[in-house]
Design a protein around this motif. Structure first.
Motif, short mmCIF file in Angstrom:
data_model
loop_
_atom_site.label_atom_id
_atom_site.label_comp_id
_atom_site.label_asym_id
_atom_site.label_seq_id
_atom_site.Cartn_x
_atom_site.Cartn_y
_atom_site.Cartn_z
N GLU A 1 5.63 18.76 -15.17
CA GLU A 1 5.90 18.81 -16.61
C GLU A 1 4.85 19.67 -17.32
OE1 GLU A 1 8.43 17.55 -18.15
OE2 GLU A 1 7.81 17.71 -20.25
N ALA A 2 3.60 19.49 -16.94
CA ALA A 2 2.50 20.27 -17.55
C ALA A 2 2.68 21.76 -17.24
CB ALA A 2 1.16 19.77 -17.04
N ILE B 1 2.40 1.63 -3.61
CA ILE B 1 1.46 2.08 -4.66
C ILE B 1 1.06 3.54 -4.41
CG2 ILE B 1 -0.72 1.23 -3.66
CD1 ILE B 1 -1.57 0.46 -6.49
N SER B 2 0.96 3.94 -3.11
CA SER B 2 0.63 5.34 -2.79
C SER B 2 1.77 6.25 -3.23
CB SER B 2 0.42 5.52 -1.29
OG SER B 2 -0.58 4.67 -0.84
N SER C 1 2.04 6.46 -7.04
CA SER C 1 0.98 7.30 -7.63
C SER C 1 1.27 8.78 -7.36
CB SER C 1 -0.38 6.94 -7.02
OG SER C 1 -0.65 5.59 -7.23
N TRP C 2 1.73 9.08 -6.15
CA TRP C 2 2.03 10.48 -5.79
C TRP C 2 3.18 11.03 -6.62
CZ3 TRP C 2 6.34 12.80 -3.29
CH2 TRP C 2 6.13 14.12 -2.87
N THR D 1 0.84 -1.21 0.00
CA THR D 1 0.00 0.00 0.00
C THR D 1 0.87 1.25 0.00
OG1 THR D 1 -1.65 -1.24 1.23
CG2 THR D 1 -1.94 1.13 1.19
N THR E 1 4.28 9.96 -9.59
CA THR E 1 3.86 10.10 -10.99
C THR E 1 3.03 11.36 -11.16
OG1 THR E 1 3.76 7.71 -11.09
CG2 THR E 1 2.73 8.88 -12.90
N MET E 2 2.09 11.57 -10.22
CA MET E 2 1.23 12.76 -10.28
C MET E 2 2.07 14.04 -10.22
SD MET E 2 -1.46 13.98 -7.42
CE MET E 2 -0.14 14.63 -6.39
N GLN F 1 4.13 14.51 -13.51
CA GLN F 1 3.30 14.89 -14.66
C GLN F 1 2.79 16.33 -14.52
OE1 GLN F 1 2.95 13.20 -17.37
NE2 GLN F 1 3.74 11.21 -16.74
N GLU F 2 2.39 16.70 -13.30
CA GLU F 2 1.87 18.07 -13.10
C GLU F 2 2.98 19.10 -13.25
OE1 GLU F 2 -2.19 17.33 -10.51
OE2 GLU F 2 -0.44 18.07 -9.46
N LEU G 1 5.58 23.26 -19.32
CA LEU G 1 5.20 23.50 -20.72
C LEU G 1 4.26 24.69 -20.86
CD1 LEU G 1 4.72 19.95 -22.24
CD2 LEU G 1 6.21 21.72 -23.10
N THR G 2 3.40 24.88 -19.87
CA THR G 2 2.45 26.02 -19.92
C THR G 2 3.21 27.33 -19.78
OG1 THR G 2 0.93 24.56 -18.79
CG2 THR G 2 0.27 26.85 -18.94
N ARG H 1 6.23 27.90 -20.71
CA ARG H 1 7.18 28.13 -21.80
C ARG H 1 6.64 29.10 -22.84
NH1 ARG H 1 10.26 22.84 -23.74
NH2 ARG H 1 8.98 22.87 -25.61
#
Lengths: 42, 240
Positions: A35-36, A21-22, A25-26, A18, A28-29, A32-33, A39-40, A42
């Motif tokens: 990176e987003a 996986i927590s 997930s944290w 547990t 990865t989130m 990704q956020e 890019l915004t 830039r």
């Protein structure tokens, strides 16, 4: 075999899994956020 | 419900929701595990192995609940074309598969000292194993599918999620329909056959694991939405 060995094995596996996986997930989130956002901006 | 199907509106709620679900979930889970291990008494027949109940039952509940969530999301995707439904279905698959695996493994660990065997091909265990394979199939289909909408899954994966839900009542009723090593339903709408001295820590672990599961799903939804945003932006940049 001592009953506690089965109990501790089951709890260790469940709690470690547990946590992993927590954490995965944290992370990865967050990645990704970030990176987003990069890019915004830039 | 339709109001929150918008990804921007969802993200506004999802950020604080992640914290509100995760930390109380973790706290309840740790309290429940500590009470289950050290406070509640051993069973007169099963001894200390009964303590596996506090992690095995929430894992089974989340394995089945996860697929029910996938089926509801699939229905919303196919019927109402909610942009977030496919994302929710996809985000639920990995934690659902994880808790199904935990249910199978802890059940097996419980079975060895209690029944004298790690595994038996009876209705409950076999239908739970089928659920695990359904999850693997759904994850493979979702990853391979042509994306429809933001980070979503194809209609084929959604139909698979919907059809796979037939296994949920089979798992639930398996101990009634077939002779099984697994005990019959001990917690029903009419009450519980488990003594309250043993039952109360289950409330903590059940709520704690459910909140953590929800937090993991929300985190994975946020990751999928962010990745979709990155991909869309990269495509725009590539086009110039």
């Amino acid at each position: 075999m001592d009953q506690w060995a089965f109990v501790i094995g089951a709890y260790a596996l469940t709690l470690t899994g547990t946590a992993l996986i927590s954490l995965s997930s944290w992370r990865t989130m967050r990645a990704q956020e970030a990176e987003a956002r990069r890019l915004t901006e830039r | 419900m339709h109001r929150f199907a918008n990804p921007a509106r969802f993200l506004k709620i999802a950020r604080p929701l992640t914290v509100w679900l995760f930390w109380p979930g973790l706290l309840l889970l740790l309290i429940g595990c500590a009470c289950g291990l050290f406070v509640s008494p051993a069973d007169y027949l099963q001894g200390d192995t009964v303590r596996i109940l506090y992690i095995h039952v929430p894992a089974a509940w989340l394995g089945m609940g996860g697929w029910s969530g996938i089926a509801i999301a699939a229905l919303m995707q196919l019927v109402w074309r909610h942009p977030l439904a496919a994302v929710a279905g996809r985000a639920t698959a990995v934690p659902g598969a994880f808790f199904t695996a935990i249910c199978l493994i802890t059940g097996s660990i419980w079975g060895r000292p209690t029944w004298g065997t790690w595994w038996e091909w009876d209705g409950r265990m076999t239908s739970m194993l089928v659920l695990f394979f359904l999850y693997l199939g759904y994850i493979a289909l979702a990853n391979a599918s042509t994306r429809q909408g933001p980070g979503g899954v194809s209609a084929v994966a959604a139909i698979f999620g919907l059809v796979g839900a037939v296994n949920i009542p089979i798992i639930n009723r398996s101990v009634v329909w077939w002779n099984s090593l697994h005990q019959g339903p001990s917690i029903t709408l009419r009450g519980s056959s488990i003594d309250s001295a043993l039952l109360w820590p289950l409330g903590f672990t059940l709520t704690g694991f459910t909140l953590l599961f929800a937090a993991i799903v929300v985190m994975r939804m946020r990751a999928i939405l962010a990745r979709t945003k990155v991909e869309a932006r990269m495509q725009r940049l590539a086009r110039g």
